[in-house]
Design an enzyme around this catalytic site. Structure first.
Site, PDB file in Angstrom:
ATOM      1  CD  GLU A   1      -3.056   0.321   2.338  1.00  0.00           C
ATOM      2  OE1 GLU A   1      -3.555  -0.792   2.573  1.00  0.00           O
ATOM      3  OE2 GLU A   1      -3.178   1.299   3.087  1.00  0.00           O
TER       4      GLU A   1
ATOM      5  CG  ASP B   1      -3.509   9.211   7.822  1.00  0.00           C
ATOM      6  OD1 ASP B   1      -3.462   7.982   8.009  1.00  0.00           O
ATOM      7  OD2 ASP B   1      -3.679   9.729   6.707  1.00  0.00           O
TER       8      ASP B   1
END
Ligand SMILES: Cc1ncc(COP(=O)(O)O)c(C=O)c1O
Lengths: 408, 281
Positions: free
Chosen positions: B49, B60
């Site tokens: 990824e 995040d």
């Protein structure tokens, strides 16, 4: 049979669509974890916005706690000095806590209570929304956490202390540009983590659906009152409306009840900072491009790769790279004119209103004043103009003293 | 058959689970990314990824926020992400690559232009954190028309109705976000993950990956026992952040540390499968 004209007429009250779109703008662009929470919020808002008891409570709080209706004040001395249109000021600065922000936080806190959430979070730039959130949290006995950019904490020290006095926890945000957009990111992160017991009180008409619609509805009390008041005072509709646009909540609150009145010219004023041409500004509608940030599609200040760029304005409450999606749409369809005022012009307008009318405006509102005065000068004395005085300037006196080299 | 399909089929035949490390393109230095990708495959990664840095990474936690800030110091753009993938493909045409990022970069590029360039570089699937299926019609058709898999997230809060909707449009695999929170949070509850995966399996046939909060070999093994793939992000990025020397040894040091972490996870995940095989035998 509807005529061609009515077929073409836009039904402003029907916006947004049921998924929160204003034309191509708005919508819901958030991480999966929040989708369910937004559905719950939308359902709760739909239910309570039609509930008579809830509305009665909201109206009563606006009357007895906020002090509404706020006056519409005919600034005669200023009008004479400018020598153009009659200038009327919608006095949101006289609300409890000193700005329009409380109209919205009362509404959202009532909703939070009805939904059984006893922890509220908020982002703040100038601190006005943070103060208004901390205020309603104190009144309803809720826990309150306010996220604020580390840079804004310095610029708006008096408001930080007010929030703390009111029992809120103020969390400094040190990521990114350390201003309002980063505070919003951090509040979203908190919400994702504590979604079960937490209600996120967004301070402007941005964010994912239903926020832009809900905040607009709560703030529209400004325009509804102003419409009644100007009709009473002058016997006719105003010729123009002017309001500053950060995220756009005070502006849409004033504008929305007038959108269908075609004779009323409407002006939204962004922050031109050091000047649009310098790139140091906070004027996404005047100089930005469409994109997606903070849960909605709207005009943004971004670079060619799509990174959000840092904004600049002397006014912390306007220092934001996005804007509510309804404004993006109103710009594209041409119903509202968006323009910008520099730091310098805003400071001059701040002093002018203070000295001529004895009213100290917030730096955000000073942007609306600066443009409104320019516009009034081009109009005739039989015409009238309403400027939204979204807040009072007590919070800004440190900033202004510093710019002018004065030690307090 | 696509790289992603072959990858999951082969793993299934071997009764193994996919290990999916996440790294941010250009973090902590643009020279590190491609060699690190190859090294991760060597260390047992099955899919990679690859993050595209965004200025406002709302989903995040601090570790990956910092990685994005480091990458943006080098002005890493979608072009750089594609160039790295194309470079990687010169030596590895098998390992699937999933690009992960936020919608605005793709909005600005234009969906079709983005998808065409991603596919040409050798990207296999795309995760866009802030793009829910409700808004994604045009995005999905652009990706699919270029042979890219739209990978969607499912969260602990996702209702059964929305699981169905997501199942209708997702491709490649489905990514289950193991907890309410941002990347790098540390309160993963394996039992509740297993429970939710069972619920998802009633409606979705695609492989199920699990990410957020997997930081060591033990949790990797536990999660892989009930899923098809384990995604590890912040634990890797945190190790990389310890090496910001920008000198000749930087890439080596990072590769050594990340290899050690992935080896441990790989062994624990495979041991778990072997135990099961011997038990049932
Ligand atoms: C007094 C005042 N006016 C205007 C604004 C800008 O927000 P909005 O554009 O949502 O009205 C703020 C924000 O902090 C404010 O405090």
């Amino acid at each position: 049979m509807p005529t061609d004209k009515t077929q073409q007429a836009i039904d402003y009250a029907a916006m947004p669509d049921d998924r929160g779109h204003f034309g191509i703008y708005g919508g819901r662009f958030v991480s999966e974890t929040l989708m369910q929470a937004l559905d719950e919020l939308r359902d709760a808002y739909e239910k309570f916005s039609k509930d008579k008891e809830f509305q009665a409570q909201f109206d009563a709080d606006l009357a007895y706690y906020v002090g509404r209706p706020s006056p519409l004040y005919h600034a005669e001395r200023l009008s004479n000095e400018v020598g153009g249109a009659q200038i009327f000021l919608k006095r949101e600065d006289l609300n409890h806590t000193g700005a329009h922000k409380i109209n919205n936080t009362i509404g959202q806190a009532l909703l939070a209570r009805a939904m059984g959430k006893n922890r509220v979070i908020a982002e703040t730039g100038a601190g006005q929304h943070g103060v208004a959130s901390a205020t309603v949290a104190a009144r309803f006995g809720m826990e309150c956490v306010v996220y604020m950019g580390a840079e804004d904490i310095v610029r708006q020290a008096p408001n930080v202390y007010r929030m703390k006095l009111l029992g809120a926890e103020v969390v400094p945000v040190t990521s990114g540009s350390k201003t309002l957009k980063d505070a919003l990111n951090e509040a979203m992160r908190d919400w994702v983590t504590n979604v079960d017991n937490t209600f996120y009180i967004i301070g402007t008409v941005a964010g994912p659906h239903p926020y832009p619609q809900m905040v607009r509805d709560f703030q529209s009390v400004i325009g509804r009152e102003a419409r009644t008041q100007i009709l009473e005072m002058t016997g006719k509709l105003p010729d123009a409306l002017v309001a500053c646009v950060g995220g756009g909540s005070n502006a849409i609150g004033l504008f929305h009840p007038f959108l269908e009145d075609e004779s009323v010219e409407i002006y939204g004023v962004e922050a031109a900072g050091d000047g649009i041409e310098t790139g140091h500004h906070a004027a996404p509608l005047c100089a930005g491009e469409p994109g997606v940030l903070h849960g909605n599609r709207t005009y943004l200040m971004e670079d060619r790769a799509g990174q959000i760029i840092e904004t600049h304005s002397v006014s912390a409450g306007l220092d934001y790279p996005g804007v509510g999606p309804e404004h993006a749409w109103l710009k594209d369809i041409g119903r509202v004119n968006y323009t910008a005022i520099t730091d310098k012009e805003a400071l001059a307008a701040f002093h002018q209103l203070t000295r001529v009318e004895g009213i100290i405006p917030a730096l955000e509102s000073s942007h609306a004043m600066a443009y409104g005065v320019k516009l009034a000068a081009t109009m005739s004395p039989e015409q009238s103009l309403i400027i939204n005085l979204s807040g009072r300037g007590d919070k800004d006196i440190n900033t202004i003293a510093k710019i002018e080299g004065i030690e307090l | 058959m696509s790289r992603l399909q072959s990858c999951f089929e082969q793993l299934k035949a071997e009764q193994r689970k996919a290990l999916i490390p996440y790294v941010m393109t250009g973090d902590p230095h643009p020279d590190v990314t491609v060699p690190l990708m190859h090294a991760m495959v060597k260390a047992g990664a099955n899919i990679i990824e690859l993050g595209a840095p965004f200025s406002d990474p709302m989903a995040d936690g601090p570790v990956i926020q910092a990685a994005a800030e480091r990458a943006l110091e080098f002005d890493i753009s979608l072009d750089d992400v594609f160039n790295n993938v194309a470079d990687f493909r010169k030596l590895d045409d098998v390992t699937p690559i999933i690009m992960m990022g936020y919608l605005n970069l793709i909005e600005v590029a234009g969906y079709d232009n983005f998808a065409a360039r991603a596919a040409a570089a050798g990207v296999d699937g795309v995760i866009t954190v802030d793009m829910p299926p409700e808004e994604a019609d045009d995005y999905i058709s652009a990706l699919k028309s270029h042979g890219l898999a739209p990978v969607f997230l499912i969260a602990p809060t996702t209702t059964s109705e929305r699981i169905g909707k997501i199942g209708n449009v997702a491709d490649g695999f489905v990514y289950y976000v193991s907890l309410k929170g941002v990347t790098g949070a540390a309160n993963l509850d394996v039992d509740s993950v297993a429970e939710k995966l069972a619920e998802i399996r009633q409606q979705i046939d695609l492989p199920l990956g699990v990410g957020f909060g997997i930081s060591n070999a033990e949790t990797a093994a536990q999660v892989s026992a009930c899923s098809d793939a384990v995604v590890v992000g912040s634990a890797i990025v945190k190790r990389m952040a310890a090496h910001q020397t920008h000198d000749a040894t930087q890439t080596e040091d990072i590769i050594r540390d990340v290899t050690e972490l992935l080896n441990g996870m790989r062994q624990a995940m495979d041991a778990d499968i072997e135990n099961k095989i011997t038990k049932t035998a």
